[in-house]
Design a protein around this motif. Structure first.
Motif, PDB file in Angstrom:
ATOM      1  N   ALA A   1     -41.745  -1.747  19.090  1.00 11.10           N
ATOM      2  CA  ALA A   1     -42.106  -2.205  20.436  1.00 11.10           C
ATOM      3  C   ALA A   1     -40.974  -3.010  21.067  1.00 11.10           C
ATOM      4  CB  ALA A   1     -43.377  -3.048  20.374  1.00 11.10           C
ATOM      5  N   ILE A   2     -40.379  -3.915  20.291  1.00  7.71           N
ATOM      6  CA  ILE A   2     -39.301  -4.747  20.829  1.00  7.71           C
ATOM      7  C   ILE A   2     -38.035  -3.933  21.063  1.00  7.71           C
ATOM      8  CG2 ILE A   2     -37.777  -6.720  20.289  1.00  7.71           C
ATOM      9  CD1 ILE A   2     -40.129  -7.990  18.837  1.00  7.71           C
ATOM     10  N   SER A   3     -37.881  -2.830  20.315  1.00  6.80           N
ATOM     11  CA  SER A   3     -36.681  -1.999  20.489  1.00  6.80           C
ATOM     12  C   SER A   3     -36.627  -1.364  21.881  1.00  6.80           C
ATOM     13  CB  SER A   3     -36.636  -0.903  19.418  1.00  6.80           C
ATOM     14  OG  SER A   3     -37.593   0.124  19.675  1.00  6.80           O
ATOM     15  N   PHE A   4     -37.756  -1.308  22.582  1.00 10.39           N
ATOM     16  CA  PHE A   4     -37.794  -0.748  23.928  1.00 10.39           C
ATOM     17  C   PHE A   4     -37.442  -1.784  24.998  1.00 10.39           C
ATOM     18  CE2 PHE A   4     -40.401   2.418  21.753  1.00 10.39           C
ATOM     19  CZ  PHE A   4     -39.973   3.599  22.345  1.00 10.39           C
ATOM     20  N   THR A   5     -37.273  -3.038  24.619  1.00 14.66           N
ATOM     21  CA  THR A   5     -36.995  -4.095  25.576  1.00 14.66           C
ATOM     22  C   THR A   5     -35.501  -4.421  25.607  1.00 14.66           C
ATOM     23  OG1 THR A   5     -37.193  -5.980  24.047  1.00 14.66           O
ATOM     24  CG2 THR A   5     -39.234  -5.073  24.952  1.00 14.66           C
ATOM     25  N   GLY A   6     -35.119  -5.239  26.578  1.00 18.09           N
ATOM     26  CA  GLY A   6     -33.726  -5.648  26.692  1.00 18.09           C
ATOM     27  C   GLY A   6     -33.323  -6.720  25.697  1.00 18.09           C
ATOM     28  N   TYR A   7     -34.260  -7.175  24.897  1.00 16.18           N
ATOM     29  CA  TYR A   7     -33.972  -8.234  23.923  1.00 16.18           C
ATOM     30  C   TYR A   7     -33.671  -7.674  22.532  1.00 16.18           C
ATOM     31  CZ  TYR A   7     -36.263 -10.940  27.602  1.00 16.18           C
ATOM     32  OH  TYR A   7     -36.608 -11.500  28.806  1.00 16.18           O
ATOM     33  N   ARG A   8     -33.613  -6.367  22.426  1.00 21.92           N
ATOM     34  CA  ARG A   8     -33.477  -5.708  21.115  1.00 21.92           C
ATOM     35  C   ARG A   8     -32.277  -6.222  20.317  1.00 21.92           C
ATOM     36  NH1 ARG A   8     -32.894   0.854  20.306  1.00 21.92           N
ATOM     37  NH2 ARG A   8     -32.402   0.846  18.068  1.00 21.92           N
ATOM     38  N   HIS A   9     -31.104  -6.227  20.916  1.00 24.08           N
ATOM     39  CA  HIS A   9     -29.890  -6.575  20.174  1.00 24.08           C
ATOM     40  C   HIS A   9     -29.867  -8.054  19.776  1.00 24.08           C
ATOM     41  CE1 HIS A   9     -28.241  -2.616  20.793  1.00 24.08           C
ATOM     42  NE2 HIS A   9     -28.421  -2.720  22.099  1.00 24.08           N
ATOM     43  N   GLU A  10     -30.312  -8.922  20.679  1.00 26.43           N
ATOM     44  CA  GLU A  10     -30.363 -10.347  20.355  1.00 26.43           C
ATOM     45  C   GLU A  10     -31.310 -10.614  19.192  1.00 26.43           C
ATOM     46  OE1 GLU A  10     -31.770 -14.623  22.328  1.00 26.43           O
ATOM     47  OE2 GLU A  10     -31.774 -12.784  23.550  1.00 26.43           O
ATOM     48  N   VAL A  11     -32.492 -10.007  19.248  1.00 22.98           N
ATOM     49  CA  VAL A  11     -33.486 -10.205  18.191  1.00 22.98           C
ATOM     50  C   VAL A  11     -32.979  -9.638  16.868  1.00 22.98           C
ATOM     51  CG1 VAL A  11     -35.790  -9.578  17.399  1.00 22.98           C
ATOM     52  CG2 VAL A  11     -35.442 -10.296  19.762  1.00 22.98           C
ATOM     53  N   THR A  12     -32.413  -8.430  16.908  1.00 25.39           N
ATOM     54  CA  THR A  12     -31.928  -7.794  15.680  1.00 25.39           C
ATOM     55  C   THR A  12     -30.872  -8.650  14.996  1.00 25.39           C
ATOM     56  OG1 THR A  12     -32.343  -5.581  16.582  1.00 25.39           O
ATOM     57  CG2 THR A  12     -30.821  -5.748  14.724  1.00 25.39           C
ATOM     58  N   GLU A  13     -29.919  -9.128  15.763  1.00 23.37           N
ATOM     59  CA  GLU A  13     -28.825  -9.932  15.194  1.00 23.37           C
ATOM     60  C   GLU A  13     -29.342 -11.204  14.528  1.00 23.37           C
ATOM     61  OE1 GLU A  13     -24.802 -12.296  16.706  1.00 23.37           O
ATOM     62  OE2 GLU A  13     -25.820 -10.889  18.044  1.00 23.37           O
ATOM     63  N   LYS A  14     -30.236 -11.903  15.205  1.00 27.17           N
ATOM     64  CA  LYS A  14     -30.729 -13.175  14.673  1.00 27.17           C
ATOM     65  C   LYS A  14     -31.688 -12.967  13.493  1.00 27.17           C
ATOM     66  CE  LYS A  14     -28.511 -15.627  17.716  1.00 27.17           C
ATOM     67  NZ  LYS A  14     -29.163 -16.264  18.856  1.00 27.17           N
ATOM     68  N   ILE A  15     -32.557 -11.955  13.607  1.00 31.13           N
ATOM     69  CA  ILE A  15     -33.522 -11.707  12.528  1.00 31.13           C
ATOM     70  C   ILE A  15     -32.816 -11.228  11.268  1.00 31.13           C
ATOM     71  CG2 ILE A  15     -35.518 -10.335  11.805  1.00 31.13           C
ATOM     72  CD1 ILE A  15     -36.203 -12.484  13.803  1.00 31.13           C
ATOM     73  N   GLU A  16     -31.755 -10.447  11.418  1.00 33.09           N
ATOM     74  CA  GLU A  16     -30.984 -10.025  10.252  1.00 33.09           C
ATOM     75  C   GLU A  16     -30.429 -11.231   9.495  1.00 33.09           C
ATOM     76  OE1 GLU A  16     -29.178  -5.539  10.779  1.00 33.09           O
ATOM     77  OE2 GLU A  16     -27.982  -7.254  11.450  1.00 33.09           O
ATOM     78  N   THR A  17     -29.939 -12.199  10.237  1.00 32.81           N
ATOM     79  CA  THR A  17     -29.388 -13.398   9.600  1.00 32.81           C
ATOM     80  C   THR A  17     -30.457 -14.140   8.811  1.00 32.81           C
ATOM     81  OG1 THR A  17     -27.752 -13.649  11.378  1.00 32.81           O
ATOM     82  CG2 THR A  17     -28.209 -15.586  10.011  1.00 32.81           C
ATOM     83  N   ILE A  18     -31.607 -14.337   9.448  1.00 29.33           N
ATOM     84  CA  ILE A  18     -32.708 -15.048   8.779  1.00 29.33           C
ATOM     85  C   ILE A  18     -33.186 -14.267   7.554  1.00 29.33           C
ATOM     86  CG2 ILE A  18     -35.107 -15.827   9.036  1.00 29.33           C
ATOM     87  CD1 ILE A  18     -34.506 -16.195  12.038  1.00 29.33           C
ATOM     88  N   SER A  19     -33.368 -12.980   7.738  1.00 28.55           N
ATOM     89  CA  SER A  19     -33.972 -12.153   6.690  1.00 28.55           C
ATOM     90  C   SER A  19     -33.076 -12.021   5.468  1.00 28.55           C
ATOM     91  CB  SER A  19     -34.293 -10.764   7.247  1.00 28.55           C
ATOM     92  OG  SER A  19     -35.151 -10.853   8.362  1.00 28.55           O
ATOM     93  N   TYR A  20     -31.827 -11.614   5.698  1.00 32.64           N
ATOM     94  CA  TYR A  20     -30.941 -11.332   4.576  1.00 32.64           C
ATOM     95  C   TYR A  20     -30.372 -12.585   3.925  1.00 32.64           C
ATOM     96  CZ  TYR A  20     -31.201  -6.394   5.631  1.00 32.64           C
ATOM     97  OH  TYR A  20     -31.657  -5.112   5.826  1.00 32.64           O
ATOM     98  N   ALA A  21     -30.496 -13.718   4.600  1.00 34.27           N
ATOM     99  CA  ALA A  21     -30.036 -14.967   3.988  1.00 34.27           C
ATOM    100  C   ALA A  21     -31.026 -15.468   2.944  1.00 34.27           C
ATOM    101  CB  ALA A  21     -29.817 -16.037   5.060  1.00 34.27           C
ATOM    102  N   VAL A  22     -32.326 -15.277   3.193  1.00 33.44           N
ATOM    103  CA  VAL A  22     -33.329 -15.866   2.291  1.00 33.44           C
ATOM    104  C   VAL A  22     -34.409 -14.872   1.876  1.00 33.44           C
ATOM    105  CG1 VAL A  22     -35.031 -17.703   1.987  1.00 33.44           C
ATOM    106  CG2 VAL A  22     -32.975 -18.135   3.348  1.00 33.44           C
ATOM    107  N   PHE A  23     -35.184 -14.387   2.833  1.00 33.20           N
ATOM    108  CA  PHE A  23     -36.456 -13.733   2.509  1.00 33.20           C
ATOM    109  C   PHE A  23     -36.309 -12.362   1.847  1.00 33.20           C
ATOM    110  CE2 PHE A  23     -37.515 -16.677   5.996  1.00 33.20           C
ATOM    111  CZ  PHE A  23     -38.493 -17.415   5.355  1.00 33.20           C
ATOM    112  N   VAL A  24     -35.396 -11.536   2.327  1.00 31.45           N
ATOM    113  CA  VAL A  24     -35.254 -10.194   1.752  1.00 31.45           C
ATOM    114  C   VAL A  24     -34.751 -10.238   0.305  1.00 31.45           C
ATOM    115  CG1 VAL A  24     -34.075  -7.969   1.983  1.00 31.45           C
ATOM    116  CG2 VAL A  24     -35.021  -9.081   4.004  1.00 31.45           C
ATOM    117  N   PRO A  25     -33.744 -11.081  -0.016  1.00 30.95           N
ATOM    118  CA  PRO A  25     -33.355 -11.186  -1.438  1.00 30.95           C
ATOM    119  C   PRO A  25     -34.510 -11.618  -2.337  1.00 30.95           C
ATOM    120  CG  PRO A  25     -31.702 -12.206  -0.047  1.00 30.95           C
ATOM    121  CD  PRO A  25     -32.856 -11.871   0.849  1.00 30.95           C
ATOM    122  N   VAL A  26     -35.357 -12.506  -1.838  1.00 30.14           N
ATOM    123  CA  VAL A  26     -36.518 -12.938  -2.625  1.00 30.14           C
ATOM    124  C   VAL A  26     -37.448 -11.761  -2.872  1.00 30.14           C
ATOM    125  CG1 VAL A  26     -38.597 -14.376  -2.616  1.00 30.14           C
ATOM    126  CG2 VAL A  26     -36.411 -15.340  -1.881  1.00 30.14           C
TER     127      VAL A  26
END
Length: 385
Positions: free
Chosen positions: A243-268
């Motif tokens: 749903a968010i990929s259809f909005t103009g915020y896609r790239h901003e959200v992807t960049e920031k969420i990748e940082t949060i996710s791969y720094a902590v939660f996904v490795p866990v």
């Protein structure tokens, strides 16, 4: 202590992932194996706790959320037929062979059907990471795999409700189907109207990372709604990402969420899968584990590949899709727990199936590498996990 556990997990997972890439394997394979080494099965440095499980759940939801953000909507529409073929064929063969295996084990017919149903489940969270590393998440094959996973999840859950009703459980099949329909109907409507509105309302707020916070709120809200209606939470997270990929915020959200996710939660998440492995008490069941693992891997690989081939893929691409569907992951573990509670799985068989599920998860990345490795259309992406 959780803080110490996190420090060990993050250090070990990054180093293991790097070693795995140097050995020309997906980084995610290293994360899974290091979890086994850190857990009770080998060193015993990390134990599975409720808090670690919750962090792991956040990790897999965010991973699927990112997959949704990176989904090519046009390609997704074009692969609808292929996803349906893969999803249905990838259920039919495991269900049949699983039932046959149950009958050979002298299980009652209903328990044999449940075994086949459990082996029909798919969790593509591991496959998503492997696809990202190989640069194939946005390919026709990658989009087909994601669509097939959604179809697989819905059909297996509905079939599970039917089996549970036959077993005498307090399950109303009509209500179960209605809840699934309601989730997708409300979810699609919310994705169309509510998601863009929420992001626009949060964007002007004079606080830090308001848009990213809004995206996380939507992700977790969709995941909760999916889980509440009996659909896997990861499907809700994936839908929010699309749903968010259809909005103009896609790239901003992807960049920031990748940082949060791969720094902590996904490795866990990746490491915690290995941590759950325990070898105590299963030495006498090694033959059964090996046999059921072969059935689980071959049935899903071949069934899904036949579906993909029927949809027009070449054999190598079809087998790559089949390999990606092999991992049973957390979806099968949830079904196994339900079966044990309902008396459809005896405790010793439950322990065996937990190991089988974990083995299917571990073998998935190298199998995908084998079939997809020399087809990478964008080169290997940075191995983050």
């Amino acid at each position: 202590m959780l803080i110490f556990d996190l420090a060990i997990i993050l250090l070990a997972s990054k180093l293991a992932g790097d070693v795995s890439v140097k050995l020309r394997q997906p980084a995610v394979l290293g994360k899974l194996l290091i979890g086994i080494i850190l857990g009770p099965a080998v060193l015993g440095l990390i134990t599975a706790t409720d808090v670690l499980e919750e962090l792991s759940q956040i990790g897999v939801i965010l991973l699927m959320f990112l997959a949704g953000l990176e989904t090519d909507a046009d390609e997704f529409k074009r692969t609808g037929k292929a996803s349906s073929f893969v999803g249905i064929a990838g259920i039919a063969l495991p269900l049949a062979l699983g039932y046959g295996a149950g009958m050979l084990m002298d299980l009652p017919p209903l328990e044999s059907i449940f075994l086949g149903l459990l082996l029909s489940a798919t969790s593509v969270s591991i496959s998503v990471q492997a696809l990202k590393e190989m640069g194939r998440l946005k390919s026709r094959e990658g989009t087909t795999i994601l669509g097939a996973a959604v179809i697989d999840d819905v059909l297996v859950i509905i079939a599970l409700a039917f089996v549970m009703s036959l077993a005498g459980g307090d399950v109303n099949l009509g209500v179960v189907i209605l809840k699934k329909v309601a989730f997708f109907a409300i979810g699609i409507l919310a994705a169309w109207k509510l998601v863009p509105l929420v992001l626009r309302l949060f964007a002007p707020l004079r606080v830090t990372e308001s848009v990213v916070s809004a995206a996380l709120i939507l992700c977790f809200a969709f995941a909760y709604m999916a889980e509440y209606t009996g659909v896997a939470a990861i499907i809700g997270g994936y839908m929010a990402g699309v749903a968010i990929s259809f909005t103009g915020y896609r790239h901003e959200v992807t960049e920031k969420i990748e940082t949060i996710s791969y720094a902590v939660f996904v490795p866990v998440f990746f490491t915690s899968i290995g941590v759950k492995v325990e070898f105590a008490g299963i030495s006498s069941q090694l033959g059964l584990i090996a046999g059921l693992t072969v059935v689980a891997v071959v049935s899903k690989l071949v069934g899904s590949a036949i579906g993909a081939k029927a949809a027009g893929f070449g054999w190598r691409g079809a087998l790559g899709i089949g390999a990606a569907m092999v991992s049973r992951g957390e979806v099968a573990l949830i079904i196994a727990a339900i079966g044990q509670e309902a008396g459809l799985l005896q405790p010793d068989l439950f322990a065996v199936l937990v190991v089988v599920v974990l083995l299917t998860t571990i073998v998935t990345p190298p199998m995908m590498k084998w079939f997809f490795g020399d087809q990478a259309d964008g080169g290997q992406e940075k191995a983050e996990a």
